[in-house]
Design a protein around this motif. Structure first.
Motif, mmCIF file in Angstrom:
data_model
loop_
_atom_site.group_PDB
_atom_site.id
_atom_site.type_symbol
_atom_site.label_atom_id
_atom_site.label_comp_id
_atom_site.label_asym_id
_atom_site.label_seq_id
_atom_site.Cartn_x
_atom_site.Cartn_y
_atom_site.Cartn_z
ATOM 1 N N VAL A 276 0.860 -1.184 0.000
ATOM 2 C CA VAL A 276 0.000 0.000 0.000
ATOM 3 C C VAL A 276 0.896 1.235 0.000
ATOM 4 N N PHE A 277 0.871 1.995 -1.079
ATOM 5 C CA PHE A 277 1.678 3.207 -1.174
ATOM 6 C C PHE A 277 0.799 4.396 -0.806
ATOM 7 N N VAL A 278 1.300 5.232 0.093
ATOM 8 C CA VAL A 278 0.484 6.336 0.618
ATOM 9 C C VAL A 278 1.249 7.651 0.528
ATOM 10 N N ARG A 279 0.559 8.684 0.041
ATOM 11 C CA ARG A 279 1.136 10.023 0.105
ATOM 12 C C ARG A 279 -0.003 11.037 0.225
ATOM 13 N N PRO A 280 0.263 12.215 0.795
ATOM 14 C CA PRO A 280 -0.812 13.189 0.991
ATOM 15 C C PRO A 280 -1.342 13.697 -0.346
ATOM 16 N N GLU A 281 -2.635 13.921 -0.426
ATOM 17 C CA GLU A 281 -3.244 14.487 -1.636
ATOM 18 C C GLU A 281 -4.581 15.073 -1.210
ATOM 19 N N SER A 282 -4.749 16.370 -1.416
ATOM 20 C CA SER A 282 -5.988 16.975 -0.967
ATOM 21 C C SER A 282 -7.110 16.647 -1.954
ATOM 22 N N GLY A 283 -8.334 16.769 -1.471
ATOM 23 C CA GLY A 283 -9.490 16.498 -2.331
ATOM 24 C C GLY A 283 -10.451 15.551 -1.655
ATOM 25 N N ALA A 284 -11.612 15.413 -2.292
ATOM 26 C CA ALA A 284 -12.668 14.574 -1.735
ATOM 27 C C ALA A 284 -12.251 13.104 -1.813
ATOM 28 N N ASP A 285 -12.882 12.282 -0.957
ATOM 29 C CA ASP A 285 -12.596 10.847 -0.988
ATOM 30 C C ASP A 285 -12.997 10.254 -2.340
ATOM 31 N N VAL A 286 -12.183 9.351 -2.836
ATOM 32 C CA VAL A 286 -12.489 8.669 -4.100
ATOM 33 C C VAL A 286 -12.487 7.172 -3.830
ATOM 34 N N PRO A 287 -13.579 6.463 -4.150
ATOM 35 C CA PRO A 287 -13.605 5.014 -3.906
ATOM 36 C C PRO A 287 -12.593 4.297 -4.810
ATOM 37 N N PRO A 288 -12.154 3.110 -4.398
ATOM 38 C CA PRO A 288 -11.108 2.431 -5.165
ATOM 39 C C PRO A 288 -11.550 2.001 -6.570
ATOM 40 N N SER A 289 -10.652 2.181 -7.511
ATOM 41 C CA SER A 289 -10.871 1.616 -8.836
ATOM 42 C C SER A 289 -9.658 0.743 -9.152
ATOM 43 N N VAL A 290 -9.917 -0.419 -9.729
ATOM 44 C CA VAL A 290 -8.855 -1.400 -9.926
ATOM 45 C C VAL A 290 -8.593 -1.600 -11.411
ATOM 46 N N HIS A 291 -7.342 -1.631 -11.783
ATOM 47 C CA HIS A 291 -7.010 -2.086 -13.126
ATOM 48 C C HIS A 291 -5.805 -3.012 -13.058
ATOM 49 N N THR A 292 -5.566 -3.718 -14.156
ATOM 50 C CA THR A 292 -4.511 -4.731 -14.170
ATOM 51 C C THR A 292 -3.330 -4.230 -14.962
ATOM 52 N N PHE A 293 -2.145 -4.432 -14.415
ATOM 53 C CA PHE A 293 -0.942 -3.972 -15.076
ATOM 54 C C PHE A 293 0.128 -5.044 -14.910
ATOM 55 N N ARG A 294 0.625 -5.560 -16.008
ATOM 56 C CA ARG A 294 1.669 -6.591 -15.978
ATOM 57 C C ARG A 294 1.308 -7.767 -15.105
ATOM 58 N N GLY A 295 0.052 -8.147 -15.091
ATOM 59 C CA GLY A 295 -0.344 -9.313 -14.320
ATOM 60 C C GLY A 295 -0.597 -9.036 -12.848
ATOM 61 N N PHE A 296 -0.485 -7.774 -12.442
ATOM 62 C CA PHE A 296 -0.804 -7.407 -11.072
ATOM 63 C C PHE A 296 -2.047 -6.524 -11.061
ATOM 64 N N ASN A 297 -2.792 -6.591 -9.971
ATOM 65 C CA ASN A 297 -3.932 -5.705 -9.837
ATOM 66 C C ASN A 297 -3.517 -4.484 -9.021
ATOM 67 N N VAL A 298 -3.876 -3.307 -9.539
ATOM 68 C CA VAL A 298 -3.525 -2.057 -8.876
ATOM 69 C C VAL A 298 -4.817 -1.307 -8.568
ATOM 70 N N ALA A 299 -5.047 -1.021 -7.284
ATOM 71 C CA ALA A 299 -6.222 -0.240 -6.900
ATOM 72 C C ALA A 299 -5.765 1.166 -6.544
ATOM 73 N N ARG A 300 -6.563 2.128 -6.949
ATOM 74 C CA ARG A 300 -6.227 3.520 -6.657
ATOM 75 C C ARG A 300 -7.398 4.104 -5.869
ATOM 76 N N ALA A 301 -7.115 4.829 -4.805
ATOM 77 C CA ALA A 301 -8.195 5.414 -4.010
ATOM 78 C C ALA A 301 -7.682 6.656 -3.298
ATOM 79 N N ARG A 302 -8.612 7.488 -2.832
ATOM 80 C CA ARG A 302 -8.227 8.603 -1.996
ATOM 81 C C ARG A 302 -9.150 8.631 -0.784
ATOM 82 N N GLY A 303 -8.574 8.805 0.408
ATOM 83 C CA GLY A 303 -9.380 8.861 1.625
ATOM 84 C C GLY A 303 -8.625 9.606 2.688
#
Lengths: 247, 182
Positions: free
Chosen positions: A193-220
């Motif tokens: 889980v990679f975390v860094r500060p980012e202002s803005g409203a919460d964004v629910p996770p969206s998942v896509h596949t890259f090189r055989g791995f699943n990557v979810a992106r979210a903001r909370g």
């Protein structure tokens, strides 16, 4: 659906191989039939026990070293194995990954570039065996360790009750900035889980596949998160939602 | 130059699946050193055939290469394990007699018993269990790796699970556990 129909489909149902309609049919039948209900419980229990109790053997360091070694120094193995060129190829791959991490690979959009870096970081940490710099399942140990090394305090959640054990953390670079990398384990899957500060409203996770791995992106809670694993999409999405959820 | 670019791409595509490859080879050979040899050989072969890889599922592709390397290795070194190939022979395969537990086995942890029961499964059954339960692959992916029809994947899984459920090893542990609570 009768018992014969349900029984024939039960394994496929438990393995998640039936479509929604057929699954619902089996479920409805099993709910009202003691024998089929028992068959379902036994199958699910056996699968769960195998995943929990039968060891998953990850590639040992010695194998990684053998593959990474330059062709000239690679130890000869028993038998007539051909060997030339492998070490060079894997060495080149390590260099290529390092280049991705440095962000020198130009991408058309930022989203793709970040996924690439996130996956490259995930792969590199598992290849070098340096998954965690601080080993602890206690978030009260992990959080201060990270805060002392970053200019922000990343949220660290205890999700052990849901089957996600915290293994520790390390510092990674994303887009040239230091970010927190929390490491969780679920069955035999490692989740970064990679975390860094980012202002803005919460964004629910969206998942896509890259090189055989699943990557979810979210903001909370004013934090951007990238969650990467070879875990399946459904479980990774649920995990990402828990991780990004504002406490 | 072109060759080295292809080598690099091969390593990028394959390395992320090294754990899966090793786990599969480890369970097929049931030996750590043999599994390392097999995965190394699979990498050499994979590198050679990589030009022909056009698919999107690198894990399935590489596991199929590992399987071929594994079975070739087993045919050379332990031919007895790979002689049972006829499906009807497989159906008739009895619960292995050598699974009958010794006294000390009864006292072992259940987890160990289950691992031993999986390790004692005949090769073709063992591999579908590992691919399905530990690698969490779909029937379609398993069919592609083992080069068998989906129907055969299902029948082998069913047989493997029945063998596990009736394994004398597990039963003994279950009975001793039940006896212990009495």
């Amino acid at each position: 659906m009768n018992c014969d129909d349900a029984s024939v489909r039960m394994a496929a149902y438990c393995d998640g191989e039936l479509d929604a309609v057929a699954s619902a049919d089996v479920e409805r039948h099993a709910a009202g039939c003691a024998r089929c209900g028992q068959q379902r419980a036994a199958l699910l229990d056996l699968g769960k026990r195998i995943r929990e109790e039968v060891p998953y053997h990850t590639a040992p360091k010695s194998l990684r070293e053998r593959l990474m070694a330059p062709a000239s120094t690679a130890p000869r193995v028993r038998g007539p194995w051909r060997w030339a060129g492998l070490g060079a190829a894997f060495g080149a791959a390590a260099t290529a990954l390092a280049i991705f991490v440095a962000g020198e690979v130009l991408q058309r959009n930022e989203h793709d570039a970040l996924s690439r870096q996130v996956v490259a970081n995930h792969v590199r940490s598992s290849l070098t065996g340096q998954r965690v710099a601080v080993i602890s399942s206690d978030r009260h140990t992990v959080k201060p360790w990270l805060s002392a090394r970053l200019d922000f305090a990343p949220p660290v959640k205890d999700l052990a009750e849901k089957g996600y054990s915290l293994e520790g953390a390390r510092i990674e670079a994303l887009d040239g900035h230091a970010v927190a990398a929390l490491v969780y384990r679920h069955r035999n899957h490692t989740i970064d889980v990679f975390v860094r500060p980012e202002s803005g409203a919460d964004v629910p996770p969206s998942v896509h596949t890259f090189r055989g791995f699943n990557v979810a992106r979210a903001r909370g809670a004013e934090m951007a998160m990238w969650i990467v694993s070879d875990l399946n999409v459904e479980e990774l999405t649920a995990f990402a939602a828990d991780i990004a959820h504002r406490e | 130059m072109r060759e080295s670019a292809s080598n690099t791409r091969f390593a990028e595509v394959v390395l992320p699946h090294l754990d899966a490859a090793y786990n599969y080879a480890r369970w097929l050979t049931r030996n750590a050193q043999d599994a390392e040899d097999v995965v190394q050989e699979a990498c050499v072969r994979g590198l050679r055939y990589f030009g022909g890889f056009r698919g999107d599922n690198a894990r399935t592709w590489f596991l199929a290469v590992v399987r071929n390397a594994c079975f070739d290795w087993l045919r050379r070194n332990r031919p007895a394990e790979v002689t049972v190939v006829d499906e009807r022979t497989l159906e008739a395969f009895p619960a292995p007699a050598r699974l009958v537990p010794e006294q000390h086995a009864i006292e072992r942890a259940e987890a160990l018993a289950l691992s031993q029961a999986v390790a004692a499964l005949p090769l073709t059954f063992r591999e579908v269990v590992i691919l399905r339960e530990l690698e969490e692959l779909s029937y379609k992916e398993i069919a592609r790796i083992a080069d068998i029809p989906i129907g055969t994947v299902m029948s082998r899984l069913a047989r493997a699970r029945a063998l596990l459920a009736h394994s004398p090893l597990l039963r003994a542990v279950g009975e001793s556990a039940a006896g212990g609570t009495r």
